[in-house]
Design an enzyme around this catalytic site. Structure first.
Site, PDB file in Angstrom:
ATOM      1  N   LYS A  54       0.826  -1.211   0.000  1.00  0.00           N
ATOM      2  CA  LYS A  54       0.000   0.000   0.000  1.00  0.00           C
ATOM      3  C   LYS A  54       0.855   1.254   0.000  1.00  0.00           C
ATOM      4  CE  LYS A  54      -4.355  -1.556   2.023  1.00  0.00           C
ATOM      5  NZ  LYS A  54      -5.342  -1.375   3.067  1.00  0.00           N
ATOM      6  N   LYS A  91      -9.970  -2.992  -4.839  1.00  0.00           N
ATOM      7  CA  LYS A  91     -10.852  -1.840  -5.018  1.00  0.00           C
ATOM      8  C   LYS A  91     -10.135  -0.694  -5.706  1.00  0.00           C
ATOM      9  CE  LYS A  91     -13.483  -2.699  -0.764  1.00  0.00           C
ATOM     10  NZ  LYS A  91     -13.366  -2.553   0.688  1.00  0.00           N
ATOM     11  N   LYS A 148      -4.200  -9.665  -7.463  1.00  0.00           N
ATOM     12  CA  LYS A 148      -5.515  -9.927  -6.864  1.00  0.00           C
ATOM     13  C   LYS A 148      -6.475  -8.789  -7.203  1.00  0.00           C
ATOM     14  CE  LYS A 148      -5.159  -7.635  -2.520  1.00  0.00           C
ATOM     15  NZ  LYS A 148      -5.157  -7.450  -1.145  1.00  0.00           N
TER      16      LYS A 148
HETATM   17  P1  AMP Z   1     -11.039  -4.973   2.341  1.00  0.00           P
HETATM   18  O1  AMP Z   1     -11.789  -4.503   1.164  1.00  0.00           O
HETATM   19  O2  AMP Z   1      -9.567  -4.795   2.175  1.00  0.00           O
HETATM   20  O3  AMP Z   1     -11.559  -4.431   3.625  1.00  0.00           O
HETATM   21  O4  AMP Z   1     -11.256  -6.547   2.397  1.00  0.00           O
HETATM   22  C1  AMP Z   1     -12.393  -7.160   2.943  1.00  0.00           C
HETATM   23  C2  AMP Z   1     -12.298  -8.653   2.837  1.00  0.00           C
HETATM   24  O5  AMP Z   1     -12.238  -9.062   1.467  1.00  0.00           O
HETATM   25  C3  AMP Z   1     -11.051  -9.272   3.489  1.00  0.00           C
HETATM   26  O6  AMP Z   1     -11.427 -10.442   4.178  1.00  0.00           O
HETATM   27  C4  AMP Z   1     -10.155  -9.615   2.335  1.00  0.00           C
HETATM   28  O7  AMP Z   1      -9.293 -10.704   2.603  1.00  0.00           O
HETATM   29  C5  AMP Z   1     -11.151  -9.961   1.257  1.00  0.00           C
HETATM   30  N1  AMP Z   1     -10.609  -9.735  -0.097  1.00  0.00           N
HETATM   31  C6  AMP Z   1     -10.186  -8.557  -0.618  1.00  0.00           C
HETATM   32  N2  AMP Z   1      -9.766  -8.724  -1.894  1.00  0.00           N
HETATM   33  C7  AMP Z   1      -9.932 -10.048  -2.183  1.00  0.00           C
HETATM   34  C8  AMP Z   1      -9.698 -10.850  -3.359  1.00  0.00           C
HETATM   35  N3  AMP Z   1      -9.228 -10.326  -4.485  1.00  0.00           N
HETATM   36  N4  AMP Z   1     -10.002 -12.165  -3.289  1.00  0.00           N
HETATM   37  C9  AMP Z   1     -10.508 -12.719  -2.152  1.00  0.00           C
HETATM   38  N5  AMP Z   1     -10.742 -12.022  -1.026  1.00  0.00           N
HETATM   39  C10 AMP Z   1     -10.468 -10.700  -1.028  1.00  0.00           C
END
Ligand code: AMP
Ligand code: TRP
Length: 328
Positions: A113, A198, A195
């Protein structure tokens, strides 16, 4: 026997995508009966990167609405906003004083990040995993359902909990990661070597849960594959593997069945089939989200009730930790 407790969080930044859904939210929803559930919109984590204050507030409630639309059932789960419970940053401070610099320095998400956003590399971003550990440990959580990318943060949470218990006396339950077998790491459609996230640029990177059927179809049709033609589960062929995995989670078919289904088909037909299952799975979520968007008062009420319900747990753990380290 009492049910095990799970805790998980999601940041109200950007738009929620298929990776968030398959890696985390869908599993929260699917296992609601099995566990005692606490889910949190982690808005305090969100300010580790630059946010527009007004937009952040809106997004916090929108994400809560989306989680409800995805099927979080308030009869079975507690849903709340992180900043409503002061013990999160308070416990994070105590944990901070028990996390070796060297361990924090190893966090790959910080490196990732901060290199992507060199203009705002702040102490909070570095410290992010301590706040996440506090989130989990405050509720004496048994399990933490997350995507693969959170594994390292969870390991740090476990380590600090064990160290604290050893140094000061029993205080925290040691949480287990609950990472799904399929969907734990959904890759970008434009570039299956990274991966889905967002923040990635490019119109064809992520499927957002609110994308229209036309957008979803367009994105899948353009998805990067390869120059082979066999549609089989082969991890070395990241693009096709990613699409097959998405198809697998939504259809619940076995890998063998799926490979047979596409044995004599081309990529064009395969991509349309994947798009169709995604469109159908997202349709009811989108409809419910739209309905809930006119019920802001209801969403606020749910969030307040969630916070009120879990606050005593957070207070009890925090008091104990405070006492053990000698704070009056
Ligand atoms: P965040 O948007 O970073 O708060 O992520 C929320 C949840 O989504 C967390 O449990 C992450 O591990 C999961 N996550 C985020 N991106 C991915 C992805 N590309 N594939 C699978 N899980 C994801
Ligand atoms: N760090 C997680 C992410 O980016 C979000 C999060 C914050 C979280 N606190 C948590 C996840 C506690 C699980 C448990 O995806």
């Amino acid at each position: 026997m009492a049910k095990k407790r799970v805790f998980s969080g999601i940041q109200p930044t950007g738009q929620i995508h298929l990776g968030n859904y398959l890696g985390a939210v869908k599993n929260w929803v699917d296992s609601q009966d099995e566990y005692e559930n606490i889910f949190c919109v982690v808005n305090s984590h969100a300010i580790t990167t630059t946010q527009d204050p007004k937009e952040l507030k809106e997004k916090t409630y929108e994400l809560a609405g989306m989680l409800l639309a995805c099927g979080i059932d308030v009869e079975k789960s507690n849903l709340f906003i992180q900043s409503e419970i002061d013990e999160h940053p308070a416990l994070a401070w105590i944990l901070d004083c028990n996390i070796p610099m060297g361990e924090m320095n190893r966090m790959t998400q910080f490196k990732d990040k901060s290199s992507k956003n060199a203009k705002n590399v702040n102490v909070g971003l570095f410290n992010y995993p301590a706040l996440m550990a506090a989130d989990i440990l405050l509720y004496q959580s048994d399990g933490v359902p997350v995507g693969e990318d959170q594994k390292q943060h969870l390991e740090l949470s476990r380590n600090v909990a064990m160290k604290f218990n050893r140094d000061f006396g029993e205080c925290f339950k040691i949480p287990e990661p609950l990472i799904p077998k399929v969907g734990a790491r959904v890759m970008g459609l434009d570039d299956p070597s990274v991966k889905m996230s967002k923040s990635a640029k490019g119109n064809n990177h992520a499927i957002f849960l609110l994308d229209s059927p036309e957008e979803i179809l367009k994105k899948f049709k353009k998805a990067t594959t390869d120059s082979h033609n066999a549609i089989i589960f082969d991890e070395t062929r990241a693009g096709v593997y990613n699409l097959l995995s998405i198809y697998e989670v939504f259809t619940h078919k076995s890998r063998e069945m799926i490979e047979n289904e596409f044995a004599h088909k081309g990529y064009g037909e395969f991509k349309i089939a994947v798009a169709e299952v995604v469109i159908e799975a997202l349709r009811p979520i989108q409809e419910e989200y739209l309905r809930l968007s006119t019920e802001k008062g209801y969403i606020q009420k749910v969030l307040r009730a969630g916070a009120d319900k879990v606050r005593p747990l957070a207070k009890a753990t925090y008091q104990k930790a405070k006492d053990l380290v000698g704070l009056v």
